[in-house]
Write a protein that holds these residues in place. Structure first.
Motif, PDB file in Angstrom:
ATOM      1  N   ARG A 255       9.462   3.970   1.137  1.00  0.00           N
ATOM      2  CA  ARG A 255       9.081   2.792   1.926  1.00  0.00           C
ATOM      3  C   ARG A 255       8.686   1.633   1.021  1.00  0.00           C
ATOM      4  O   ARG A 255       9.006   0.483   1.300  1.00  0.00           O
ATOM      5  CB  ARG A 255       7.938   3.121   2.874  1.00  0.00           C
ATOM      6  N   ALA A 256       7.989   1.934  -0.055  1.00  0.00           N
ATOM      7  CA  ALA A 256       7.590   0.883  -0.991  1.00  0.00           C
ATOM      8  C   ALA A 256       8.827   0.183  -1.548  1.00  0.00           C
ATOM      9  O   ALA A 256       8.871  -1.058  -1.592  1.00  0.00           O
ATOM     10  CB  ALA A 256       6.750   1.467  -2.120  1.00  0.00           C
TER      11      ALA A 256
ATOM     12  N   ASP B 107       4.237   6.688  -1.194  1.00  0.00           N
ATOM     13  CA  ASP B 107       5.404   6.611  -0.313  1.00  0.00           C
ATOM     14  C   ASP B 107       6.400   5.652  -0.961  1.00  0.00           C
ATOM     15  O   ASP B 107       6.558   4.507  -0.555  1.00  0.00           O
ATOM     16  CB  ASP B 107       4.982   6.124   1.075  1.00  0.00           C
ATOM     17  N   TYR B 108       7.062   6.153  -1.992  1.00  0.00           N
ATOM     18  CA  TYR B 108       7.910   5.310  -2.827  1.00  0.00           C
ATOM     19  C   TYR B 108       9.177   4.833  -2.120  1.00  0.00           C
ATOM     20  O   TYR B 108       9.679   3.754  -2.423  1.00  0.00           O
ATOM     21  CB  TYR B 108       8.257   6.029  -4.129  1.00  0.00           C
TER      22      TYR B 108
ATOM     23  N   ARG C 113       0.006   4.802  -2.045  1.00  0.00           N
ATOM     24  CA  ARG C 113      -0.117   6.072  -1.314  1.00  0.00           C
ATOM     25  C   ARG C 113       0.977   7.074  -1.696  1.00  0.00           C
ATOM     26  O   ARG C 113       1.008   8.180  -1.166  1.00  0.00           O
ATOM     27  CB  ARG C 113      -0.078   5.820   0.189  1.00  0.00           C
TER      28      ARG C 113
ATOM     29  N   THR D 231       0.815  -1.208   0.000  1.00  0.00           N
ATOM     30  CA  THR D 231       0.000   0.000   0.000  1.00  0.00           C
ATOM     31  C   THR D 231       0.852   1.262   0.000  1.00  0.00           C
ATOM     32  O   THR D 231       0.341   2.318  -0.311  1.00  0.00           O
ATOM     33  CB  THR D 231      -0.954   0.027   1.207  1.00  0.00           C
ATOM     34  N   TYR D 232       2.124   1.142   0.358  1.00  0.00           N
ATOM     35  CA  TYR D 232       2.989   2.329   0.342  1.00  0.00           C
ATOM     36  C   TYR D 232       3.066   2.916  -1.071  1.00  0.00           C
ATOM     37  O   TYR D 232       3.008   4.127  -1.246  1.00  0.00           O
ATOM     38  CB  TYR D 232       4.399   2.012   0.835  1.00  0.00           C
ATOM     39  N   TYR D 233       3.201   2.038  -2.061  1.00  0.00           N
ATOM     40  CA  TYR D 233       3.301   2.511  -3.440  1.00  0.00           C
ATOM     41  C   TYR D 233       2.032   3.258  -3.841  1.00  0.00           C
ATOM     42  O   TYR D 233       2.098   4.355  -4.401  1.00  0.00           O
ATOM     43  CB  TYR D 233       3.560   1.348  -4.405  1.00  0.00           C
TER      44      TYR D 233
ATOM     45  N   SER E  80       9.019   1.832  -8.150  1.00  0.00           N
ATOM     46  CA  SER E  80       9.237   2.729  -7.014  1.00  0.00           C
ATOM     47  C   SER E  80      10.509   3.542  -7.211  1.00  0.00           C
ATOM     48  O   SER E  80      10.518   4.758  -6.986  1.00  0.00           O
ATOM     49  CB  SER E  80       9.338   1.926  -5.709  1.00  0.00           C
TER      50      SER E  80
END
Length: 81
Positions: free
Chosen positions: A10-11, A7-8, A5, A1-3, A38
């Motif tokens: 963390r992704a 948040d590359y 959202r 879900t980081y991607y 990412s």
């Protein structure tokens, strides 16, 4: 879900960890694809290109949709390999 959202950073970390811990899993090719995506979003072109090339090398039998997306991204980034 980081991607999803945006948040590359963390992704990228999560996808890299998934690939390193489970390189033979059915999600290995998907992890590398998403890691490359990412890195691309983080403007890390060289690292993204290396990742997409690694996907080609390690997962010759990956699903066609994954291979096509990687090829499209490599072209978009003008990867040398």
């Amino acid at each position: 879900t980081y991607y999803a959202r945006g948040d590359y950073t963390r992704a990228a970390r999560i996808f890299a960890e998934g690939y390193q811990q489970y390189p033979k899993s059915s999600k290995g090719a998907d992890n590398l694809l998403k890691l490359g995506l990412s890195l691309s979003q983080l403007n890390k072109k060289q690292e993204a290109c290396v990742t997409f090339s690694q996907l080609d090398k390690d997962y010759k039998n990956a699903a066609a949709v994954i291979k096509q997306r990687a090829a499209t991204e490599k072209q978009k980034l003008a990867c040398a390999v």
